[in-house]
Design an enzyme around this catalytic site. Sequence first.
Site, PDB file in Angstrom:
ATOM      1  N   ASP A  53      20.433  88.557  33.985  1.00 11.96           N
ATOM      2  CA  ASP A  53      20.925  87.111  33.301  1.00 11.96           C
ATOM      3  C   ASP A  53      22.324  86.953  33.293  1.00 11.96           C
ATOM      4  O   ASP A  53      22.996  87.934  32.727  1.00 11.96           O
ATOM      5  CB  ASP A  53      20.603  87.230  31.854  1.00 11.96           C
ATOM      6  N   TYR A  58      30.512  83.465  31.928  1.00  9.86           N
ATOM      7  CA  TYR A  58      30.816  84.934  31.613  1.00  9.86           C
ATOM      8  C   TYR A  58      31.888  85.368  32.401  1.00  9.86           C
ATOM      9  O   TYR A  58      32.385  86.460  32.453  1.00  9.86           O
ATOM     10  CB  TYR A  58      29.480  85.705  31.896  1.00  9.86           C
ATOM     11  N   LYS A  87      23.942  79.782  34.249  1.00  9.41           N
ATOM     12  CA  LYS A  87      23.795  78.536  33.415  1.00  9.41           C
ATOM     13  C   LYS A  87      25.030  77.768  33.453  1.00  9.41           C
ATOM     14  O   LYS A  87      26.099  78.257  33.991  1.00  9.41           O
ATOM     15  CB  LYS A  87      23.733  79.337  31.837  1.00  9.41           C
ATOM     16  N   HIS A 120      23.464  75.749  29.235  1.00 11.31           N
ATOM     17  CA  HIS A 120      23.675  77.055  28.369  1.00 11.31           C
ATOM     18  C   HIS A 120      23.512  76.474  26.834  1.00 11.31           C
ATOM     19  O   HIS A 120      23.452  77.282  25.858  1.00 11.31           O
ATOM     20  CB  HIS A 120      25.374  77.341  28.717  1.00 11.31           C
ATOM     21  N   ASN A 159      19.440  77.668  23.634  1.00  9.46           N
ATOM     22  CA  ASN A 159      19.890  77.115  22.486  1.00  9.46           C
ATOM     23  C   ASN A 159      19.555  75.769  22.030  1.00  9.46           C
ATOM     24  O   ASN A 159      20.175  75.127  21.229  1.00  9.46           O
ATOM     25  CB  ASN A 159      21.514  77.062  22.387  1.00  9.46           C
ATOM     26  N   ASN A 270      16.432 101.113  28.045  1.00  8.60           N
ATOM     27  CA  ASN A 270      16.091  99.523  27.492  1.00  8.60           C
ATOM     28  C   ASN A 270      14.786  99.245  28.343  1.00  8.60           C
ATOM     29  O   ASN A 270      14.242  98.204  27.910  1.00  8.60           O
ATOM     30  CB  ASN A 270      17.049  98.651  27.399  1.00  8.60           C
TER      31      ASN A 270
HETATM   32  N1  LIG Z   1      22.096  81.785  26.231  1.00 10.22           N
HETATM   33  C1  LIG Z   1      23.380  82.088  25.297  1.00 10.22           C
HETATM   34  O1  LIG Z   1      23.986  81.277  24.606  1.00 10.22           O
HETATM   35  C2  LIG Z   1      23.599  83.851  25.209  1.00 10.22           C
HETATM   36  C3  LIG Z   1      24.062  84.119  23.905  1.00 10.22           C
HETATM   37  C4  LIG Z   1      24.317  85.469  24.043  1.00 10.22           C
HETATM   38  C5  LIG Z   1      23.904  86.408  24.855  1.00 10.22           C
HETATM   39  N2  LIG Z   1      23.157  85.904  25.968  1.00 10.22           N
HETATM   40  C6  LIG Z   1      22.665  86.717  27.032  1.00 10.22           C
HETATM   41  O2  LIG Z   1      21.860  87.751  26.299  1.00 10.22           O
HETATM   42  C7  LIG Z   1      22.421  89.122  26.740  1.00 10.22           C
HETATM   43  C8  LIG Z   1      22.144  90.052  25.755  1.00 10.22           C
HETATM   44  O3  LIG Z   1      22.651  89.628  24.470  1.00 10.22           O
HETATM   45  P1  LIG Z   1      23.821  90.529  23.843  1.00 10.22           P
HETATM   46  O4  LIG Z   1      24.875  90.912  24.776  1.00 10.22           O
HETATM   47  O5  LIG Z   1      24.725  89.385  22.832  1.00 10.22           O
HETATM   48  O6  LIG Z   1      23.354  91.395  22.854  1.00 10.22           O
HETATM   49  P2  LIG Z   1      22.439  92.681  22.801  1.00 10.22           P
HETATM   50  O7  LIG Z   1      21.914  92.845  24.155  1.00 10.22           O
HETATM   51  O8  LIG Z   1      21.453  92.449  21.740  1.00 10.22           O
HETATM   52  O9  LIG Z   1      23.368  93.916  22.389  1.00 10.22           O
HETATM   53  C9  LIG Z   1      24.247  94.244  23.249  1.00 10.22           C
HETATM   54  C10 LIG Z   1      25.151  95.707  22.684  1.00 10.22           C
HETATM   55  O10 LIG Z   1      24.342  96.532  22.238  1.00 10.22           O
HETATM   56  C11 LIG Z   1      24.632  97.880  23.106  1.00 10.22           C
HETATM   57  N3  LIG Z   1      23.372  98.487  23.409  1.00 10.22           N
HETATM   58  C12 LIG Z   1      22.772  98.226  24.500  1.00 10.22           C
HETATM   59  N4  LIG Z   1      21.482  99.073  24.640  1.00 10.22           N
HETATM   60  C13 LIG Z   1      21.584 100.081  23.687  1.00 10.22           C
HETATM   61  C14 LIG Z   1      20.931 100.857  23.165  1.00 10.22           C
HETATM   62  N5  LIG Z   1      19.690 101.320  23.730  1.00 10.22           N
HETATM   63  N6  LIG Z   1      21.279 101.601  22.070  1.00 10.22           N
HETATM   64  C15 LIG Z   1      22.348 101.300  21.333  1.00 10.22           C
HETATM   65  N7  LIG Z   1      23.169 100.266  21.762  1.00 10.22           N
HETATM   66  C16 LIG Z   1      22.705  99.615  22.784  1.00 10.22           C
HETATM   67  C17 LIG Z   1      25.464  97.524  24.300  1.00 10.22           C
HETATM   68  O11 LIG Z   1      26.511  98.779  24.340  1.00 10.22           O
HETATM   69  P3  LIG Z   1      26.746  99.203  25.814  1.00 10.22           P
HETATM   70  O12 LIG Z   1      26.934  98.234  26.662  1.00 10.22           O
HETATM   71  O13 LIG Z   1      28.267  99.959  25.649  1.00 10.22           O
HETATM   72  O14 LIG Z   1      25.709 100.027  26.133  1.00 10.22           O
HETATM   73  C18 LIG Z   1      26.215  96.313  23.528  1.00 10.22           C
HETATM   74  O15 LIG Z   1      27.288  96.498  22.920  1.00 10.22           O
HETATM   75  C19 LIG Z   1      23.851  88.838  26.981  1.00 10.22           C
HETATM   76  O16 LIG Z   1      24.506  89.982  27.750  1.00 10.22           O
HETATM   77  C20 LIG Z   1      23.775  87.606  28.061  1.00 10.22           C
HETATM   78  O17 LIG Z   1      23.261  87.811  29.143  1.00 10.22           O
HETATM   79  C21 LIG Z   1      23.023  84.545  25.993  1.00 10.22           C
END
Ligand SMILES: NC(=O)c1ccc[n+]([C@@H]2O[C@H](COP(=O)([O-])OP(=O)(O)OC[C@H]3O[C@@H](n4cnc5c(N)ncnc54)[C@H](OP(=O)(O)O)[C@@H]3O)[C@@H](O)[C@H]2O)c1
Length: 309
Positions: A53, A58, A87, A120, A159, A270
Site C-alpha cells: 500500500d 507518501y 492513491k 485518498h 476515508n 506481522n
Molecule cells: N488512507 C489513508 O488515509 C491512510 C492513513 C494512514 C495510514 N494509511 C496506510 O496504512 C498503513 C499503516 O498505518 P500506519 O503506518 O499509520 O500505522 P500502523 O501500521 O498501525 O503502525 C505503524 C507503526 O507501528 C510500528 N510497528 C509495526 N509493527 C510492529 C510490531 N509488530 N510491534 C510493534 N510495533 C510495530 C511501526 O514501527 P517500525 O516501522 O519502526 O517497525 C510503526 O511505527 C500506512 O503505512 C499507510 O500505508 C492510509
Amino acid sequence: MRNIMAPKVPSVKLSNGREMPIVGLGTYARQAEPSQFRQAVEWGIEAGYRHIDTASFYGNEVQVGEGINNKIKEGLVTRDELFVTTKVWNDCHAEAAVVESLKESLARFKLDYVDLYLIHWPCSVNEKGEDAAIDYLETWKGMEQTVNLGLAKSIGVANFNEEQLDRLLKHCTIKPVANQFEVNPTLTQHKLVDHCKKLSVVPVAYTPLGLISEARPEFIGIDVIKTDEKFGELAKKYGKTRAQLALRYLIQRGIPAIPKSFTKSRIEENLNIFDFELTEEEMKLVDSFNIDHRCVPATALKNLTYYPF
Ligand SMILES: NC(=O)c1ccc[n+]([C@@H]2O[C@H](COP(=O)([O-])OP(=O)(O)OC[C@H]3O[C@@H](n4cnc5c(N)ncnc54)[C@H](OP(=O)(O)O)[C@@H]3O)[C@@H](O)[C@H]2O)c1
C-alpha cells in the site's frame, strides 16, 4: 529463488471478482531515508507479502517501485502475483487530473498498472491548498477512466463515511471495490465496517496497530493496547505479540489490514498470524477496548467541503 518458507497469505474477493491479499505492507512514514522504503518492500516480498500500500502523497513511489521491480527481476515474484495500491491526492480531484496523476505514479513505479487506485480523501484542495470543493462524483469519473484505460485493475476510496459511500454507489458506473479507513482495537468501527460489507465494498484497515504506533508519539497516552494486562495475557496465551493479536482480530472480522513496518523482524512478525484463532469470547474481549479514538483525525482537512469525520 522463491522463498518456500514464506507463509501463503489468504485473499478476500472483491466485487469485480479480483482478489486482495488479506494482509498488505503499509509504507507511510513522515520521516525515513529513501532507501528504507525500498528495503521494507524487498523484505516484505521476501517475507511473503504480496500486497503493498502506498500513495502519491507518501513521496515514496520511486523507491516502492524499485523494491517491487528488484524482486520481480530476481524471479521471486511475478507482477501478476502482486497487489499494488496507490492513491490520488486531494489536489488532483478534477476529472482529467485523476488520470494524469495515476500516469505519473506509474512512471515513478516503473509499472504498467496498479491493482487498486483509491481516492485518498473525499475532500479536495487547489494548488494553494485552499478548499477546491470538487464533488467526489466528478473525481470518480476520472477514476473510472483509469480502469477503462487499463491503468488500474480496480478502483476504490479511502476515508469515505457511510453517506458518501451511499451517494457514490448511487451514481457510479464502475463500483468502488474497497473503502480504506482506520480500524484497530481502539477504533473498532463496527457500523462503517458492516455498512461497507452490506454494499459489497471491502473495508480495509489502515493504522491497524492503532495506539501501539511508535511513529505517532503525539497520540500515545490512552495507550490501552500497548499496556493493558488482559490484552497482553490473551496475546501470550497464543504465544503471540500484542501487534499480532491486533492484526488477527481484524482478519477474523474479514477486514484486510495493511500494517507498516520498516523493521525486518516486525515485517515478518506481522504476517505470522495465520496459525491461531481467537474464540468468539476473545473477539468480544478485544472489541471491548474500543474507545472510538482516531489516530488519524486529519484535522488539517477539517474545514474542507466533504470532510468525512
Ligand atoms: N488512507 C489513508 O488515509 C491512510 C492513513 C494512514 C495510514 N494509511 C496506510 O496504512 C498503513 C499503516 O498505518 P500506519 O503506518 O499509520 O500505522 P500502523 O501500521 O498501525 O503502525 C505503524 C507503526 O507501528 C510500528 N510497528 C509495526 N509493527 C510492529 C510490531 N509488530 N510491534 C510493534 N510495533 C510495530 C511501526 O514501527 P517500525 O516501522 O519502526 O517497525 C510503526 O511505527 C500506512 O503505512 C499507510 O500505508 C492510509
